[in-house]
Design an enzyme around this catalytic site. Structure first.
Site: not given
Length: 170
Positions: A77-79
């Protein structure tokens, strides 16, 4: 289905960037998992906790690099996708991350797609923070079926939005 927070270190309370505390009671055991979700965070600063510190320590990237096996889905998720990249898991593969980190992910060899969720079989990545809802709903749908995903949407009072990019949709 059991959800566990795990650590490569000793079980303990972990404080997130904005003060949220999570009790992590389980050790890293990818052989016991069907799905691993790697969160991101801390991308904007290199002097504190977050993805850059985790990449620099090398512990989590090494653990992730050794984790893949038949039947295991690794997701981010995300970075968190940058941690997967540091483990060599995104090189040459369709993936996504937070819009501010896409250039870094691409420079590290990821085939970055402009989608909230990218499913490449045993690698599933999600873009920015709110894409976590999409990731969760997609994994529920993929692993447990449409009825289960619709039930979760109803509980959350949230409907999945956008198209999930899948390897079969390329």
């Amino acid at each position: 289905m059991e959800v566990r927070y795990v650590t490569t270190g000793r079980p303990r309370r972990v404080r997130a960037a904005y003060g949220t505390e999570i009790q992590v009671t389980h050790r890293w055991a990818p052989e016991e998992a069907d799905v691993i979700v790697v969160p991101g965070g801390g991308y904007g600063r290199r002097d504190g906790p977050g993805v850059w510190a985790e990449i620099a320590s090398g512990v989590l990237p090494r653990a992730l690099a050794a984790a893949p096996r038949r039947g295991l889905t690794v997701s981010s998720l995300c970075t968190g996708a940058l941690l997967l990249s540091a483990a060599g898991l995104t090189k040459g593969r369709p993936c996504t991350t937070h819009h501010g980190a896409k250039a870094d992910l691409k420079a590290q060899g990821g085939l970055v797609k402009d989608a909230r969720v990218v499913d490449d079989g045993d690698l599933v990545t999600a873009a920015g923070v709110t894409s976590g809802l999409e990731l969760g709903l997609w994994l529920v749908r993929r692993e447990l079926g449409a009825d289960a995903a619709i039930g979760v949407e109803g509980t959350l009072e949230y409907e999945a939005r956008g198209t999930v990019w899948t390897a079969s949709s390329s």
